[in-house]
Design a protein around this motif. Structure first.
Motif, PDB file in Angstrom:
ATOM      1  N   LEU A  94       0.587  -0.945   0.116  1.00 27.50           N
ATOM      2  CA  LEU A  94       0.162   0.122   0.014  1.00 27.50           C
ATOM      3  C   LEU A  94       1.373   1.378   0.014  1.00 27.50           C
ATOM      4  N   LEU A  95       1.620   1.302   0.132  1.00 27.57           N
ATOM      5  CA  LEU A  95       3.075   2.590   0.677  1.00 27.57           C
ATOM      6  C   LEU A  95       3.330   2.292  -1.325  1.00 27.57           C
ATOM      7  N   LEU A  96       4.127   1.441  -1.542  1.00 26.17           N
ATOM      8  CA  LEU A  96       4.700   1.842  -2.948  1.00 26.17           C
ATOM      9  C   LEU A  96       3.541   2.379  -2.949  1.00 26.17           C
ATOM     10  N   ALA A  97       2.145   2.068  -3.900  1.00 27.18           N
ATOM     11  CA  ALA A  97       1.200   2.227  -4.283  1.00 27.18           C
ATOM     12  C   ALA A  97       0.866   3.464  -4.110  1.00 27.18           C
ATOM     13  N   SER A  98       0.332   3.986  -2.761  1.00 27.80           N
ATOM     14  CA  SER A  98       0.594   5.111  -2.200  1.00 27.80           C
ATOM     15  C   SER A  98       1.705   6.826  -3.138  1.00 27.80           C
ATOM     16  N   ILE A  99       2.972   5.979  -3.425  1.00 30.36           N
ATOM     17  CA  ILE A  99       4.291   6.854  -3.355  1.00 30.36           C
ATOM     18  C   ILE A  99       4.146   6.599  -5.027  1.00 30.36           C
ATOM     19  N   TRP A 100       3.670   5.684  -5.648  1.00 27.55           N
ATOM     20  CA  TRP A 100       3.065   5.844  -7.579  1.00 27.55           C
ATOM     21  C   TRP A 100       1.897   6.430  -7.923  1.00 27.55           C
ATOM     22  N   VAL A 101       0.841   6.876  -6.810  1.00 24.93           N
ATOM     23  CA  VAL A 101      -0.226   7.108  -6.582  1.00 24.93           C
ATOM     24  C   VAL A 101       0.626   9.101  -6.843  1.00 24.93           C
ATOM     25  N   TRP A 102       1.023   8.886  -6.128  1.00 23.91           N
ATOM     26  CA  TRP A 102       2.029  11.197  -6.135  1.00 23.91           C
ATOM     27  C   TRP A 102       2.755  11.101  -7.241  1.00 23.91           C
ATOM     28  N   ALA A 103       3.285   9.694  -7.499  1.00 19.73           N
ATOM     29  CA  ALA A 103       3.994  10.475  -8.736  1.00 19.73           C
ATOM     30  C   ALA A 103       3.058  10.562 -10.031  1.00 19.73           C
ATOM     31  N   ILE A 104       1.608   9.647 -10.752  1.00 16.97           N
ATOM     32  CA  ILE A 104       1.005  10.175 -11.676  1.00 16.97           C
ATOM     33  C   ILE A 104       0.289  11.364 -11.092  1.00 16.97           C
ATOM     34  N   VAL A 105      -0.109  11.689  -9.876  1.00 17.69           N
ATOM     35  CA  VAL A 105      -0.748  12.557  -9.613  1.00 17.69           C
ATOM     36  C   VAL A 105       0.353  14.462 -10.306  1.00 17.69           C
ATOM     37  N   PHE A 106       1.181  14.047 -10.150  1.00 17.85           N
ATOM     38  CA  PHE A 106       2.423  15.092  -9.773  1.00 17.85           C
ATOM     39  C   PHE A 106       2.479  15.421 -11.998  1.00 17.85           C
ATOM     40  N   GLU A 107       3.033  13.534 -12.489  1.00 15.65           N
ATOM     41  CA  GLU A 107       3.272  13.957 -14.079  1.00 15.65           C
ATOM     42  C   GLU A 107       1.674  14.468 -14.311  1.00 15.65           C
ATOM     43  N   LYS A 108       0.685  14.274 -14.362  1.00 15.97           N
ATOM     44  CA  LYS A 108      -0.546  14.726 -14.798  1.00 15.97           C
ATOM     45  C   LYS A 108      -0.654  15.858 -15.231  1.00 15.97           C
ATOM     46  N   VAL A 109      -0.602  16.321 -13.318  1.00 18.41           N
ATOM     47  CA  VAL A 109      -0.837  17.725 -13.709  1.00 18.41           C
ATOM     48  C   VAL A 109       0.403  18.665 -14.813  1.00 18.41           C
ATOM     49  N   THR A 110       1.185  18.068 -14.389  1.00 19.40           N
ATOM     50  CA  THR A 110       2.676  19.047 -15.551  1.00 19.40           C
ATOM     51  C   THR A 110       1.962  18.785 -16.559  1.00 19.40           C
ATOM     52  N   THR A 111       1.138  17.441 -17.279  1.00 18.93           N
ATOM     53  CA  THR A 111       0.934  17.336 -18.556  1.00 18.93           C
ATOM     54  C   THR A 111      -0.621  17.896 -18.987  1.00 18.93           C
ATOM     55  N   LEU A 112      -0.912  18.489 -17.956  1.00 17.14           N
ATOM     56  CA  LEU A 112      -2.254  19.180 -18.255  1.00 17.14           C
ATOM     57  C   LEU A 112      -1.736  21.220 -18.294  1.00 17.14           C
ATOM     58  N   ARG A 113      -1.092  21.123 -17.866  1.00 16.11           N
ATOM     59  CA  ARG A 113      -0.700  22.414 -17.662  1.00 16.11           C
ATOM     60  C   ARG A 113      -0.509  23.027 -19.583  1.00 16.11           C
ATOM     61  N   ARG A 114       0.834  21.884 -18.887  1.00 14.85           N
ATOM     62  CA  ARG A 114       1.487  21.945 -20.895  1.00 14.85           C
ATOM     63  C   ARG A 114       1.047  21.703 -21.964  1.00 14.85           C
ATOM     64  N   ILE A 115       0.112  21.313 -21.907  1.00 17.97           N
ATOM     65  CA  ILE A 115      -1.042  21.086 -23.022  1.00 17.97           C
ATOM     66  C   ILE A 115      -1.814  22.178 -23.483  1.00 17.97           C
ATOM     67  N   ARG A 116      -2.468  23.185 -22.282  1.00 20.15           N
ATOM     68  CA  ARG A 116      -3.446  23.296 -21.897  1.00 20.15           C
ATOM     69  C   ARG A 116      -2.810  24.807 -21.977  1.00 20.15           C
ATOM     70  N   ARG A 117      -1.342  25.235 -21.927  1.00 19.65           N
ATOM     71  CA  ARG A 117      -0.566  26.152 -21.989  1.00 19.65           C
ATOM     72  C   ARG A 117      -0.113  26.076 -24.263  1.00 19.65           C
ATOM     73  N   ALA A 118      -0.386  24.885 -24.575  1.00 18.44           N
ATOM     74  CA  ALA A 118       0.413  24.250 -25.962  1.00 18.44           C
ATOM     75  C   ALA A 118      -0.417  24.702 -26.581  1.00 18.44           C
ATOM     76  N   ALA A 119      -2.058  24.420 -26.635  1.00 20.27           N
ATOM     77  CA  ALA A 119      -2.686  24.357 -27.471  1.00 20.27           C
ATOM     78  C   ALA A 119      -3.297  26.161 -27.121  1.00 20.27           C
ATOM     79  N   ASP A 120      -3.309  26.785 -25.910  1.00 25.96           N
ATOM     80  CA  ASP A 120      -3.579  27.712 -25.973  1.00 25.96           C
ATOM     81  C   ASP A 120      -2.132  28.599 -27.201  1.00 25.96           C
ATOM     82  N   GLY A 121      -1.293  28.362 -27.363  1.00 25.50           N
ATOM     83  CA  GLY A 121      -0.885  28.983 -28.039  1.00 25.50           C
ATOM     84  C   GLY A 121      -1.008  29.085 -29.646  1.00 25.50           C
ATOM     85  N   PHE A 122      -0.862  27.289 -30.154  1.00 22.99           N
ATOM     86  CA  PHE A 122      -1.788  26.425 -31.236  1.00 22.99           C
ATOM     87  C   PHE A 122      -2.723  27.600 -31.987  1.00 22.99           C
TER      88      PHE A 122
END
Length: 253
Positions: A36-64
């Motif tokens: 469960l601890l390993l799953a929790s760590i992986w969950v937070w890694a996914i959360v960080f990656e998704k937040v970063t990705t959403l910000r990047r694609i929204r900014r790129a879509a606005d510029g495009f």
């Protein structure tokens, strides 16, 4: 006599610490906690990656979209961004332009079958949207699985730990709180870790599912608008030239 009374209390306090509960737990309960601890760590890694990705694609879509609606050449925009897209909206645009150029053969000036080209372009954009959304939604199933299964996995560790505690109590024939509390506490600790893993995973899944759904709608709206633009271009290219009106014959004298 006072020293004999204080030692068990200190030992009990030590046993009820988080690290002490983990060390004294059964090997099955320890395995549940570690998983469960390993799953929790992986969950937070996914959360960080998704937040970063959403910000990047929204900014790129606005510029495009700013560049797309600026009135510049679509061919130049395709060469600059569509051939090697770096974000989903450029990928959808590149798929449509690539199919358009293959269908027309010579860019915008050739005659073509309007209906067939429109269907092929829309199909290419739909495939591109599906492919890009699948890539963006990677690991979402893991978040959903942890959010739904982690509490039950923790509960399994709790039940196993309580069974061991009652077995120890029966063997010692002592039901005092100092004997019961450590075993019950370490068993409940597994459920607590399960909730620690499940709650962020559930919240993150619901948030990202909503965000990705809105972004998919944005891509579909762009695809519909771009399809309308290409349809007008194809209809204009397919219209036959109007024949010149003959000059009137001179009147007879």
């Amino acid at each position: 006599m006072g020293n004999v009374t204080q030692t068990p209390l200190a030992q009990a306090a030590h046993d009820l610490s988080l690290w002490g509960l983990f060390l004294q737990a059964d090997w099955v309960v320890k395995g549940v906690m570690i998983a469960l601890l390993l799953a929790s760590i992986w969950v937070w890694a996914i959360v960080f990656e998704k937040v970063t990705t959403l910000r990047r694609i929204r900014r790129a879509a606005d510029g495009f979209e700013d560049r797309f609606w600026s009135g510049g050449s679509l061919e130049e925009l395709y060469v600059r961004e569509g051939e090697q897209p770096s974000h989903p909206m450029a990928a959808v645009f590149g798929a449509a332009m690539g199919e358009w150029r293959r269908s027309t053969g010579r860019g915008f000036g050739s005659e073509l079958a309007v209906t067939g080209t429109k269907e092929r372009v829309e199909r290419a954009m739909a495939v591109a949207i599906s492919r890009e959304m699948d890539r963006l939604e990677r690991w979402m199933i893991f978040l959903a699985t942890v959010g739904s299964a982690a509490p039950f996995i923790g509960l399994f560790g709790t039940v196993w730990g309580i069974m061991n505690s009652f077995s120890a109590i029966a063997g010692m024939q002592n039901t005092s709180l100092s004997v019961v509390a450590p075993g019950i506490a370490e068993a409940l600790f597994a459920t607590a870790i399960g909730l620690i893993a499940a709650i962020p995973a559930t919240i993150a899944y619901n948030k990202f599912a909503s965000d990705f759904g809105r972004f998919a709608v944005r891509l579909e709206a762009f695809a519909a608008e771009f399809s309308a633009i290409l349809t007008r271009q194809s209809e204009a290219a397919a219209e036959p030239a109007q024949p010149a009106r003959p000059a009137p014959a001179p009147a007879a004298e």
